[in-house]
Design an enzyme around this catalytic site. Structure first.
Site, mmCIF file in Angstrom:
data_model
loop_
_atom_site.group_PDB
_atom_site.id
_atom_site.type_symbol
_atom_site.label_atom_id
_atom_site.label_comp_id
_atom_site.label_asym_id
_atom_site.label_seq_id
_atom_site.Cartn_x
_atom_site.Cartn_y
_atom_site.Cartn_z
ATOM 1 N N HIS A 232 -0.354 -1.462 3.895
ATOM 2 C CA HIS A 232 -0.065 -0.091 3.465
ATOM 3 C C HIS A 232 -0.002 0.887 4.639
ATOM 4 C CE1 HIS A 232 -2.075 -1.411 -0.567
ATOM 5 N NE2 HIS A 232 -0.842 -1.860 -0.443
ATOM 6 N N GLU A 262 9.121 -7.036 -0.348
ATOM 7 C CA GLU A 262 8.463 -7.043 0.960
ATOM 8 C C GLU A 262 8.880 -8.313 1.698
ATOM 9 O OE1 GLU A 262 4.279 -6.545 0.169
ATOM 10 O OE2 GLU A 262 4.644 -4.785 -1.100
ATOM 11 N N GLU A 358 2.565 -12.594 -3.203
ATOM 12 C CA GLU A 358 2.703 -11.892 -1.932
ATOM 13 C C GLU A 358 1.623 -12.296 -0.929
ATOM 14 O OE1 GLU A 358 1.632 -7.646 -2.049
ATOM 15 O OE2 GLU A 358 1.550 -7.793 -4.223
#
Length: 402
Positions: A232, A262, A358
């Site tokens: 982040h 991503e 992820e």
């Protein structure tokens, strides 16, 4: 002197087209009323952006003012501040009451006008502040309070066909942002300039695909070099260099629904040490996706991917869980924490859930292959497995760019 009201109904204009048909919101409220009946709740008072948006269609902008949704056996009413005028009513499938700020706590008086006093009140213990909790007790004088946060989260975790159709469109828009970012990557370009290219491409595509929506909150995190170490980390003005590791992260937002794309990338070339880590993370990503099927718990999936990394002596570089639920959520509101791929989550996957895979490995600066590696796809759990609804390719063959 004109008498100033505590509240009023401002039905200004016509109801706006929402993300879903009215029948979708009615079905959600019917599900909520079933929860309320099972819990013995007379009036549900929601304060969070995610639950208000989920049950009414209205996503508020707080700016220091409280907002709400009150649901009883017969009524469903959003509560909004006067500064927003008629927009909350237009964007709610249901009724709306505007409270005024001529005197303090008209917000709670407006809620009381729907809930009454002395009822069994359901609320969100994970959102209502201690200050507002005290005011709820003062103004509503509930005979009992019951936390509905967990039960409503469980309801949101199971997506309707209409939600899945919307999420599918969102992932296609995330892919559009990904391709724009790939085209923008050049040695000497700043992170912020690449991020702008991805965001602009997505916003234009959102306006094309959703001509009746409100447009806000879509963003990109594009990181390079050491800035890739955290998932982040915000965008900076760092200029890209040949051989840099990159992290592409696109986040289109449509009517409070968030998805993500991503990808790990490299500028120009990838060195052997980095390629080895990257390929291991890609392999874990593919293995993890193969595990997502009905009947398997989040903890089981997590432990198996942990074993995969431990066999390759990479587990110490894992920094967080391996995926999470998608739907009404964002980086500043909402989280279906009961559907995250972590060791401490025992939720069993079921058809109709939407979840990401992820895996991320972060190697510290100074080590061969230093940087953060992350791949991220969004998957719908089906009757016998899953469907990957992310289209942008992953891995070294496609993502050595610039």
């Amino acid at each position: 002197m004109t008498e100033r009201p505590e509240m009023y109904r401002l039905h200004n204009g016509q109801k706006a087209p929402l993300a879903f048909d009215v029948s979708e919101y009615e079905a959600r409220v019917a599900g909520l009323r079933k929860i309320m009946e099972e819990c013995g709740v007379d009036a549900a008072v929601f304060t969070s952006m995610h639950n208000i948006a989920y049950y009414s269609g209205f996503l508020y902008c707080s700016f220091g003012r409280p907002y709400g949704l009150v649901v009883t056996a017969s009524e469903c009413v959003t509560i909004s501040a006067g500064i927003d005028a008629g927009q909350p009513w237009r964007r709610s499938f249901c009724d709306n009451i505007t409270y005024t700020d001529w005197q303090r706590d008209n917000y709670w008086r407006a809620i009381r006008s729907v809930s009454g006093e002395g009822a069994v009140v359901g609320y969100e213990a994970d959102h209502l502040t201690l200050l507002q909790h005290g005011k709820m007790n003062t103004f509503l004088k509930p005979s009992k309070t019951i936390d509905l946060a967990e039960a409503t989260m469980r309801q949101r975790m199971h997506k309707s066909p209409a939600e899945i159709a919307l999420i599918r469109k969102c992932t296609a828009i995330a892919d559009v942002g990904g391709y724009a970012i790939k085209d923008a990557v050049k040695v000497g370009t700043r992170e912020i300039d690449v991020a702008i290219a991805g965001r602009d491409a997505m916003e234009l595509e959102i306006a094309r695909v959703f001509p009746d929506a409100e447009y806000r909150d879509t963003w990109v995190w594009f990181q390079s070099g050491i800035n890739t170490d955290g998932a982040h980390n915000p965008v900076t003005g760092r200029k890209l260099e040949h051989g840099d590791i990159l992290s592409l992260n696109t986040f289109p937002m449509i009517s409070a629904y968030y998805v993500a794309l991503e990808r790990t990338m490299f500028v120009g070339e990838v060195d052997p040490a980095s390629r080895k880590i990257w390929e291991a993370n890609v392999a874990a990503h593919e293995y993890g996706m193969s595990l997502l099927k009905p009947g398997v718990s989040c903890a089981e999936v997590t432990h198996k991917i942990n074993e995969f990394f431990e066999e390759r002596q990479l587990l110490q570089y894992r920094t967080f869980g391996y995926g999470h639920s998608f739907g009404i959520l964002s980086h500043y509101y909402g989280r279906e924490a009961g559907l995250e791929l972590r060791e401490d989550i025992d939720t069993v996957l079921e058809p109709g859930m939407v979840i990401s895979m992820e895996p991320m490995l972060t190697l510290p600066e100074g080590q061969p292959g230093a940087g953060g590696y992350r791949e991220h796809d969004v998957l719908v759990i089906t009757e016998d497995g899953n469907e990957n609804i992310t289209g942008y390719p992953y891995g070294p063959e496609f993502n050595v760019v610039g």
